[in-house]
Design an enzyme around this catalytic site. Sequence first.
Site, mmCIF file in Angstrom:
data_model
loop_
_atom_site.group_PDB
_atom_site.id
_atom_site.type_symbol
_atom_site.label_atom_id
_atom_site.label_comp_id
_atom_site.label_asym_id
_atom_site.label_seq_id
_atom_site.Cartn_x
_atom_site.Cartn_y
_atom_site.Cartn_z
ATOM 1 N N HIS A 28 0.835 -1.205 0.000
ATOM 2 C CA HIS A 28 0.000 0.000 0.000
ATOM 3 C C HIS A 28 0.873 1.258 0.000
ATOM 4 O O HIS A 28 0.643 2.192 -0.776
ATOM 5 C CB HIS A 28 -0.902 -0.012 1.234
ATOM 6 C CG HIS A 28 -1.783 1.189 1.362
ATOM 7 N ND1 HIS A 28 -3.064 1.229 0.859
ATOM 8 C CD2 HIS A 28 -1.563 2.400 1.919
ATOM 9 C CE1 HIS A 28 -3.594 2.420 1.100
ATOM 10 N NE2 HIS A 28 -2.701 3.154 1.759
ATOM 11 N N GLU A 29 1.894 1.273 0.850
ATOM 12 C CA GLU A 29 2.767 2.453 0.935
ATOM 13 C C GLU A 29 3.603 2.615 -0.342
ATOM 14 O O GLU A 29 3.826 3.740 -0.807
ATOM 15 C CB GLU A 29 3.674 2.348 2.159
ATOM 16 C CG GLU A 29 2.936 2.318 3.484
ATOM 17 C CD GLU A 29 2.045 3.535 3.688
ATOM 18 O OE1 GLU A 29 2.416 4.642 3.231
ATOM 19 O OE2 GLU A 29 0.970 3.387 4.295
ATOM 20 N N ASP A 76 -4.928 1.201 -2.381
ATOM 21 C CA ASP A 76 -5.468 -0.113 -2.023
ATOM 22 C C ASP A 76 -5.522 -1.023 -3.239
ATOM 23 O O ASP A 76 -5.097 -2.189 -3.191
ATOM 24 C CB ASP A 76 -6.875 0.029 -1.440
ATOM 25 C CG ASP A 76 -6.866 0.469 0.011
ATOM 26 O OD1 ASP A 76 -5.788 0.437 0.640
ATOM 27 O OD2 ASP A 76 -7.942 0.859 0.513
ATOM 28 N N HIS A 126 1.518 4.372 -2.877
ATOM 29 C CA HIS A 126 1.442 5.816 -2.693
ATOM 30 C C HIS A 126 2.642 6.511 -3.336
ATOM 31 O O HIS A 126 2.518 7.583 -3.920
ATOM 32 C CB HIS A 126 1.398 6.162 -1.204
ATOM 33 C CG HIS A 126 0.029 6.139 -0.611
ATOM 34 N ND1 HIS A 126 -1.017 6.869 -1.117
ATOM 35 C CD2 HIS A 126 -0.459 5.480 0.477
ATOM 36 C CE1 HIS A 126 -2.104 6.655 -0.368
ATOM 37 N NE2 HIS A 126 -1.786 5.820 0.598
#
Length: 486
Positions: free
Chosen positions: A136-137, A205, A140
């Site tokens: 998820h990170e 996500d 980003h």
Amino acid sequence: MRLKHGVSALLFLCAASLSVVAQDSVIKNKNALPEIGVVASDAMPLDKEILVGDAVMRQMRGQTPIVRDPVLDEYLQDLGNRLVAHAEGAKFPFSFFWVNNDAINAFAFFGGHIGVHTGLIRRAENESELASVLAHEISHVTQRHIARSMQAQQRSTPLAIASMIGGLLVAIANPQAGMAAMQAGQAASAQMQIDYTRSNEQEADRIGIAMLARAGYDPYAAATFFSTMAEEYRMYSRPPARLLTHPLTESRVADARSRAADYPKRYTPPSLAFHLAKARIKARYAFDAGYALEHFTAQIESGDYTIKRGAQYGLALAHMRNENYDKAAEIIFGSLLKDDPDNLFYLDAATDISIALDKPAEAIERLAPHLQNTPRNVVLALNQANAMIAAERFDEAVAILKDFLLVNDEYQIAYEMLADAYRESNQFLDMHQNKAEVYALYGAYSRAVDELQFAYTFAGDNHLTKQRIRARIKQFRDQQERLKRL
């Protein structure tokens, strides 16, 4: 490996952050292609993003409780690299690091830097759950959500926005220090200006779960770990608005399950490395020495463990913290290392035990054949150097560390060990030069220049060395000025 001391410096620089506990929303079109963040180059070009990320990382080293542990670093970087290999749009190398904080959290910022709280792995049940947060990170970062949010705020410059929310990054990693920083920098106002949109969270996500599946992990792990996080925060009042964007609710968990259903079910056997890393964090960072011993003793007696070797390793580390080195040796040498002689977790513990028992020569001999195969492995090289210093074989320790730094030139522990070796062998010129490099890694350029000026006094008539020191001083001052012009 255990270090005698650390170096600390404080520098407030620009930053931006993400919380792994973020907004929830059901995506209407979950198969839509992600927006690649190339358009964000107008607000923050990639080269500047890397430069700002480097500056923030230097701040993090000085202001937050980063875990300085080569064994855990090796594990986390390897796990992160396996995910990045399956990421789309990765434009620079990623760097993963641990923060000693028991909250379930992780965060990302400019230049591919991703911090993971120790509390996250402590609550994760398996490696897929931990990997789901990293994916998820990573998403980003690859989607350049920070830069894209900045681009949406055309009235503010990237530096103004990043500077204002610098305290938020510190607060996520170290709440006490960060709250003061946010008040000083009015970061709360800035957070309201560039708060992550629902679409960014949905995108992270979606891409993260796809990345998780491509890398061979259980795609349902994101949903199961979301449930763990929701349960954790249900026991408390709402988390501070300055640290988290929005609370996690059941709709996001349901959405994650729906996305996972697009991929085949996959059985992933328990990861020994994951359980060893989890045990190490419990034994050395999460629990105090007495409770760690009670915890792992009870685990082994009750059989309440996923992999027995993980519990045994945790017990050995707990014995070491309580200075029961003979008992630790029985577990490491009599069982674990005997059955798995190449395991880096065990070799690291074996080195610490040998040094504690005043037998560094045994550690040196044990590590030597492993170093022949991978001479620049962070665990092997630093453990061997540590044993060499304990054995007062300073020249050999220096040679290992200098070779290691050729390819790991931002690993501060190596510079600190090098400074130790030079100090113990009364080579003060080199000691001060390496202390300068340590301070520079913390962003404390003024302190770094001071150390180089001390080194200059030990250079004598060596004009070439003096010239190199003057050049390095200029580089540090230029770096400091460049940060001001970002």
